[in-house]
Enzyme design. Structure first.
Site, PDB file in Angstrom:
ATOM      1  N   ASP A   1      -3.697 -18.419   1.686  1.00 58.25           N
ATOM      2  CA  ASP A   1      -4.674 -19.078   0.809  1.00 58.25           C
ATOM      3  C   ASP A   1      -5.491 -20.097   1.588  1.00 58.25           C
ATOM      4  O   ASP A   1      -6.709 -20.191   1.449  1.00 58.25           O
ATOM      5  CB  ASP A   1      -4.004 -19.702  -0.429  1.00 58.25           C
ATOM      6  CG  ASP A   1      -2.740 -20.502  -0.110  1.00 58.25           C
ATOM      7  OD1 ASP A   1      -2.273 -20.470   1.048  1.00 58.25           O
ATOM      8  OD2 ASP A   1      -2.223 -21.173  -1.030  1.00 58.25           O
TER       9      ASP A   1
ATOM     10  N   TYR B   1       0.811  -1.212   0.000  1.00 59.43           N
ATOM     11  CA  TYR B   1       0.000   0.000   0.000  1.00 59.43           C
ATOM     12  C   TYR B   1       0.847   1.265   0.000  1.00 59.43           C
ATOM     13  O   TYR B   1       0.466   2.271  -0.586  1.00 59.43           O
ATOM     14  CB  TYR B   1      -0.890   0.037   1.255  1.00 59.43           C
ATOM     15  CG  TYR B   1      -2.194  -0.680   1.115  1.00 59.43           C
ATOM     16  CD1 TYR B   1      -2.238  -2.066   1.037  1.00 59.43           C
ATOM     17  CD2 TYR B   1      -3.394   0.022   1.082  1.00 59.43           C
ATOM     18  CE1 TYR B   1      -3.448  -2.723   0.944  1.00 59.43           C
ATOM     19  CE2 TYR B   1      -4.608  -0.633   0.985  1.00 59.43           C
ATOM     20  CZ  TYR B   1      -4.631  -2.004   0.915  1.00 59.43           C
ATOM     21  OH  TYR B   1      -5.824  -2.653   0.819  1.00 59.43           O
TER      22      TYR B   1
ATOM     23  N   ASP C   1      -6.781  -6.871   4.410  1.00 60.95           N
ATOM     24  CA  ASP C   1      -7.882  -6.212   3.702  1.00 60.95           C
ATOM     25  C   ASP C   1      -8.806  -7.264   3.092  1.00 60.95           C
ATOM     26  O   ASP C   1     -10.028  -7.231   3.282  1.00 60.95           O
ATOM     27  CB  ASP C   1      -7.298  -5.307   2.599  1.00 60.95           C
ATOM     28  CG  ASP C   1      -8.379  -4.618   1.791  1.00 60.95           C
ATOM     29  OD1 ASP C   1      -9.329  -4.101   2.400  1.00 60.95           O
ATOM     30  OD2 ASP C   1      -8.284  -4.613   0.544  1.00 60.95           O
TER      31      ASP C   1
END
Ligand code: NAD
Ligand code: IPM
Ligand code: MN
Length: 350
Positions: free
Chosen positions: A218, A139, A242
């Site tokens: 995952d 980010y 997020d």
């Protein structure tokens, strides 16, 4: 008189923030509110998604209550130079406040299992705290570019950044069931190797009573919805957090039930995790529960008023039992749901 800076922002932000402020005024009449601009509406009004006037207002704020920022997929805001976009205003705000730990609770209150699309036996009793690193990773790293047919971003973490958010996760776990799952992609990424090493070292050094395990992102994406009760506190980097937290919204039943508190160096930032919901903005039907519960987190973490926070959370659960909003299959709109919360706050405990 604590000063709360409110930043309603775009889309449904003003609708849900107004509801949260109404509830705050009821439980804490001594608070003062100062509203400022953020996001796309701030760009329109001041040519900047995080205007200087808003930045200045943070200096003596005790807490910040944010709505949402951003436009629809086809919004002209999405073609602005990146620093001028609504989302950049939010990221700059988080940076300015130094709030590196974003606490995103995922809770299914007793008697509200039916709001979850999961089987009731899977949803029942779920109580997870996702601690998302908020100021690092892809980010924020300035080593980034889009040039012709090549683009890149950089996921970089330092030991200092990993340790400060991990400390927050261990601290939270000490007050809960004492279990932390650190989520990474250490089978592929060096940055995850560092993350895992530093989280484990900190646990071994300073938090021996905490049970720490490590899982791949995952696999967690599957397990968090198929076996959510296995988790107590989850700590992870910015982008993974997020994605996993929106996914976890499936457990209580809607993004409209997901509040957050961002904590760190100074005043805390309190915001729902959902976006500006352009598809329903302006219709008066947004679920204000996430914003109202973010206000409860503001009282608990920002002002150390746990009793008032508990009172709000209890009232939200009662209102949800009575008549949920449309995102949850009910008929309540923003106003009627907020009124139900206000009413339930007057209901004696028991
Ligand atoms: P979104 O969270 O805005 O919406 C996703 C879906 O959930 C939509 O169908 C929406 O109607 C529904 N939804 C979300 N909140 C709801 C609520 N309180 N009540 C009822 N339904 C609700 O995600 P998106 O559509 O991907 O993003 C829209 C804009 O919001 C984008 O510009 C994005 O960048 C921005 N965004 C901002 C924040 C933030 O301000 N913190 C967070 C996420 C996305
Ligand atoms: C959130 C949002 C923001 C993020 C965007 C709007 C910058 O998705 O708060 O979860 O990615 O952090
Ligand atoms: Mn998000």
């Amino acid at each position: 008189m604590p000063k709360i800076v409110t930043l309603p922002g775009d889309g449904i932000g003003p609708e849900v923030t107004a509801a949260a402020v109404e509830v705050l005024r009821e439980v804490a009449p001594d608070l003062t509110f100062e509203e400022h601009a953020i996001g796309g509406m701030a760009y329109e009004a001041h040519g900047d998604p995080f205007p200087q006037r808003t930045r200045d207002a943070l200096a003596d704020a005790d807490a910040v209550l944010l709505g949402t920022v951003g436009g629809a997929q086809n919004s002209p805001w999405n073609s602005l130079p990146r620093p001028m976009r609504p989302e950049s205003g939010l990221l700059a705000l988080r940076k300015a406040l130094g709030c590196y730990a974003n606490m995103r609770p995922v809770r299914v209150q007793p008697g509200l299992e039916h709001l979850s699309p999961l089987k009731p036996e899977l949803a029942r009793g779920v109580d997870i705290l996702i601690v998302r690193e908020l100021l690092g990773g892809v980010y924020f790293d300035q080593d980034r570019s889009l040039d012709g047919g090549t683009a890149y971003n950089t996921m970089r973490y330092t030991t200092l950044e990993v340790e400060r958010v991990a400390r927050m996760a261990f601290w939270a776990a000490e007050q809960r069931k004492g279990r932390v799952t650190s989520v990474d992609k250490a089978n592929v990424l060096e940055v995850s190797e560092l993350w895992r090493r530093d989280v484990q070292a900190l646990r071994d050094r300073s938090y021996r009573s905490i049970h720490l395990n490590h899982e791949y992102v995952d696999s967690v994406a599957m397990l968090i919805v198929s076996d959510p009760s296995r988790y107590d506190v989850i700590v992870t980097e910015n982008l993974f957090g997020d994605i996993l937290s929106d996914l976890a919204a499936v457990i209580p039943g809607s993004l409209g039930l997901m509040p957050s508190a961002s904590l760190g160096d100074g005043a805390g930032l309190f915001e729902p995790i959902h976006g500006s919901a352009p598809d329903i903005a302006g219709k008066g039907i947004a679920n204000p529960a996430a914003a109202i519960m973010s206000a409860a987190m503001l009282l608990r973490h920002g002002l150390k008023r746990s009793d008032a926070a508990n009172q709000i959370e209890r009232a939200v659960a009662l209102a949800l039992r009575e008549e949920p909003t449309r995102d949850l299959g009910g008929r309540a709109d923003t106003k009627s749901f907020t009124n139900a919360v206000l009413e339930a706050m007057g209901t004696p405990v028991g």
